[in-house]
Design a protein around this motif. Sequence first.
Motif, PDB file in Angstrom:
ATOM      1  N   ALA A 150       0.837  -1.209   0.000  1.00 43.34           N
ATOM      2  CA  ALA A 150       0.000   0.000   0.000  1.00 43.34           C
ATOM      3  C   ALA A 150       0.867   1.252   0.000  1.00 43.34           C
ATOM      4  CB  ALA A 150      -0.945   0.001   1.200  1.00 43.34           C
ATOM      5  N   GLY A 151       1.894   1.289   0.826  1.00 37.93           N
ATOM      6  CA  GLY A 151       2.796   2.441   0.858  1.00 37.93           C
ATOM      7  C   GLY A 151       3.568   2.599  -0.432  1.00 37.93           C
ATOM      8  N   HIS A 152       4.008   1.495  -1.001  1.00 41.25           N
ATOM      9  CA  HIS A 152       4.730   1.536  -2.272  1.00 41.25           C
ATOM     10  C   HIS A 152       3.811   2.011  -3.389  1.00 41.25           C
ATOM     11  CE1 HIS A 152       8.429  -0.367  -0.899  1.00 41.25           C
ATOM     12  NE2 HIS A 152       7.676  -1.184  -0.174  1.00 41.25           N
ATOM     13  N   ARG A 153       2.586   1.523  -3.385  1.00 44.43           N
ATOM     14  CA  ARG A 153       1.624   1.920  -4.419  1.00 44.43           C
ATOM     15  C   ARG A 153       1.373   3.428  -4.360  1.00 44.43           C
ATOM     16  NH1 ARG A 153      -1.765  -1.646  -3.321  1.00 44.43           N
ATOM     17  NH2 ARG A 153      -1.045  -3.117  -4.877  1.00 44.43           N
ATOM     18  N   GLU A 154       1.222   3.962  -3.145  1.00 41.49           N
ATOM     19  CA  GLU A 154       1.000   5.396  -2.980  1.00 41.49           C
ATOM     20  C   GLU A 154       2.203   6.194  -3.485  1.00 41.49           C
ATOM     21  OE1 GLU A 154      -0.767   8.944  -2.305  1.00 41.49           O
ATOM     22  OE2 GLU A 154      -1.720   6.983  -2.221  1.00 41.49           O
ATOM     23  N   ARG A 155       3.408   5.750  -3.134  1.00 39.42           N
ATOM     24  CA  ARG A 155       4.636   6.433  -3.593  1.00 39.42           C
ATOM     25  C   ARG A 155       4.714   6.420  -5.118  1.00 39.42           C
ATOM     26  NH1 ARG A 155       7.959   3.612  -0.807  1.00 39.42           N
ATOM     27  NH2 ARG A 155       7.947   4.998   0.964  1.00 39.42           N
ATOM     28  N   LEU A 156       4.373   5.287  -5.719  1.00 38.62           N
ATOM     29  CA  LEU A 156       4.395   5.166  -7.172  1.00 38.62           C
ATOM     30  C   LEU A 156       3.366   6.091  -7.813  1.00 38.62           C
ATOM     31  CD1 LEU A 156       5.517   3.709  -9.680  1.00 38.62           C
ATOM     32  CD2 LEU A 156       3.778   1.954  -9.300  1.00 38.62           C
ATOM     33  N   LEU A 157       2.162   6.134  -7.272  1.00 40.31           N
ATOM     34  CA  LEU A 157       1.117   7.002  -7.818  1.00 40.31           C
ATOM     35  C   LEU A 157       1.521   8.469  -7.746  1.00 40.31           C
ATOM     36  CD1 LEU A 157      -2.107   5.280  -6.441  1.00 40.31           C
ATOM     37  CD2 LEU A 157      -1.290   5.315  -8.808  1.00 40.31           C
ATOM     38  N   VAL A 158       2.119   8.873  -6.635  1.00 37.15           N
ATOM     39  CA  VAL A 158       2.581  10.258  -6.491  1.00 37.15           C
ATOM     40  C   VAL A 158       3.619  10.580  -7.558  1.00 37.15           C
ATOM     41  CG1 VAL A 158       3.914  11.822  -5.006  1.00 37.15           C
ATOM     42  CG2 VAL A 158       2.014  10.502  -4.050  1.00 37.15           C
ATOM     43  N   ALA A 159       4.587   9.673  -7.752  1.00 41.41           N
ATOM     44  CA  ALA A 159       5.631   9.908  -8.751  1.00 41.41           C
ATOM     45  C   ALA A 159       5.052   9.999 -10.155  1.00 41.41           C
ATOM     46  CB  ALA A 159       6.682   8.792  -8.684  1.00 41.41           C
ATOM     47  N   VAL A 160       4.150   9.091 -10.497  1.00 41.86           N
ATOM     48  CA  VAL A 160       3.535   9.096 -11.826  1.00 41.86           C
ATOM     49  C   VAL A 160       2.745  10.388 -12.038  1.00 41.86           C
ATOM     50  CG1 VAL A 160       1.773   7.993 -13.264  1.00 41.86           C
ATOM     51  CG2 VAL A 160       3.504   6.595 -12.122  1.00 41.86           C
ATOM     52  N   GLU A 161       1.973  10.787 -11.054  1.00 35.67           N
ATOM     53  CA  GLU A 161       1.179  12.016 -11.184  1.00 35.67           C
ATOM     54  C   GLU A 161       2.074  13.243 -11.377  1.00 35.67           C
ATOM     55  OE1 GLU A 161      -1.520  12.298  -7.866  1.00 35.67           O
ATOM     56  OE2 GLU A 161      -2.532  10.443  -8.432  1.00 35.67           O
ATOM     57  N   ARG A 162       3.153  13.337 -10.619  1.00 38.44           N
ATOM     58  CA  ARG A 162       4.068  14.481 -10.762  1.00 38.44           C
ATOM     59  C   ARG A 162       4.678  14.544 -12.155  1.00 38.44           C
ATOM     60  NH1 ARG A 162       7.647  14.181  -5.228  1.00 38.44           N
ATOM     61  NH2 ARG A 162       5.991  14.832  -3.804  1.00 38.44           N
ATOM     62  N   LEU A 163       5.131  13.397 -12.626  1.00 34.24           N
ATOM     63  CA  LEU A 163       5.792  13.371 -13.935  1.00 34.24           C
ATOM     64  C   LEU A 163       4.796  13.641 -15.065  1.00 34.24           C
ATOM     65  CD1 LEU A 163       8.179  10.403 -13.229  1.00 34.24           C
ATOM     66  CD2 LEU A 163       8.845  12.795 -13.541  1.00 34.24           C
ATOM     67  N   ARG A 164       3.588  13.127 -14.943  1.00 39.00           N
ATOM     68  CA  ARG A 164       2.565  13.420 -15.946  1.00 39.00           C
ATOM     69  C   ARG A 164       2.214  14.903 -15.935  1.00 39.00           C
ATOM     70  NH1 ARG A 164      -1.533   8.287 -15.137  1.00 39.00           N
ATOM     71  NH2 ARG A 164      -0.298   6.780 -16.331  1.00 39.00           N
ATOM     72  N   ALA A 165       2.137  15.489 -14.739  1.00 36.84           N
ATOM     73  CA  ALA A 165       1.844  16.919 -14.628  1.00 36.84           C
ATOM     74  C   ALA A 165       2.939  17.750 -15.289  1.00 36.84           C
ATOM     75  CB  ALA A 165       1.694  17.322 -13.158  1.00 36.84           C
ATOM     76  N   ASP A 166       4.150  17.211 -15.325  1.00 37.33           N
ATOM     77  CA  ASP A 166       5.271  17.875 -15.992  1.00 37.33           C
ATOM     78  C   ASP A 166       5.261  17.666 -17.506  1.00 37.33           C
ATOM     79  OD1 ASP A 166       6.214  18.670 -13.522  1.00 37.33           O
ATOM     80  OD2 ASP A 166       7.840  17.192 -13.447  1.00 37.33           O
ATOM     81  N   GLY A 167       4.308  16.866 -18.003  1.00 33.61           N
ATOM     82  CA  GLY A 167       4.198  16.652 -19.437  1.00 33.61           C
ATOM     83  C   GLY A 167       4.876  15.402 -19.952  1.00 33.61           C
ATOM     84  N   LEU A 168       5.353  14.537 -19.051  1.00 29.36           N
ATOM     85  CA  LEU A 168       5.997  13.299 -19.499  1.00 29.36           C
ATOM     86  C   LEU A 168       4.968  12.191 -19.657  1.00 29.36           C
ATOM     87  CD1 LEU A 168       9.188  13.309 -17.242  1.00 29.36           C
ATOM     88  CD2 LEU A 168       8.974  14.052 -19.616  1.00 29.36           C
ATOM     89  N   ASP A 169       5.238  11.282 -20.588  1.00 27.48           N
ATOM     90  CA  ASP A 169       4.384  10.124 -20.836  1.00 27.48           C
ATOM     91  C   ASP A 169       4.866   9.005 -19.911  1.00 27.48           C
ATOM     92  OD1 ASP A 169       2.926   7.996 -21.778  1.00 27.48           O
ATOM     93  OD2 ASP A 169       3.433   8.333 -23.882  1.00 27.48           O
ATOM     94  N   VAL A 170       4.123   8.764 -18.828  1.00 27.07           N
ATOM     95  CA  VAL A 170       4.583   7.857 -17.776  1.00 27.07           C
ATOM     96  C   VAL A 170       3.479   6.896 -17.364  1.00 27.07           C
ATOM     97  CG1 VAL A 170       5.515   7.711 -15.427  1.00 27.07           C
ATOM     98  CG2 VAL A 170       6.092   9.656 -16.862  1.00 27.07           C
ATOM     99  N   ALA A 171       3.866   5.638 -17.186  1.00 28.28           N
ATOM    100  CA  ALA A 171       3.006   4.627 -16.577  1.00 28.28           C
ATOM    101  C   ALA A 171       3.776   4.079 -15.381  1.00 28.28           C
ATOM    102  CB  ALA A 171       2.702   3.508 -17.573  1.00 28.28           C
ATOM    103  N   GLY A 172       3.085   3.384 -14.509  1.00 29.21           N
ATOM    104  CA  GLY A 172       3.756   2.826 -13.345  1.00 29.21           C
ATOM    105  C   GLY A 172       3.233   1.454 -13.012  1.00 29.21           C
TER     106      GLY A 172
END
Length: 130
Positions: A48-70
Amino acid sequence: MADPTKHVLVLAGLTVVSGALRAALHARAARGPAEFTLLLPASEDGAAGHRERLLVAVERLRADGLDVAGQLGDPDPLLAVRQVWDPVEYDEIVLSTFPPGRSGWLERGVPRALERATGVPVAHVVAESP
């Protein structure tokens, strides 16, 4: 003719939300079209903690305009990569670790092992300590 989009597998643990990794992915995207897959090894008891960390990272990078999946992977970083690695799918690997002396992955020789297992160069990003 435009450069083809490269598919980059990004292996990171606790450093997945680091500024150093974020900067490295932006620098990679600036060199040419790229799609990124963040692979985060995670244990079942801490998923659960890892999933949350991954979601935060993906959201930040997408907000920056990068094409990211996790995606979450096996707790063992080498096994996690072996389970998803497909040379037809991925062109490059970026590995994010803590500095020497703080990184168990470096002590285990993960960067070189990934190069041997996949046959592609591994770009190593050293993230700041938390």
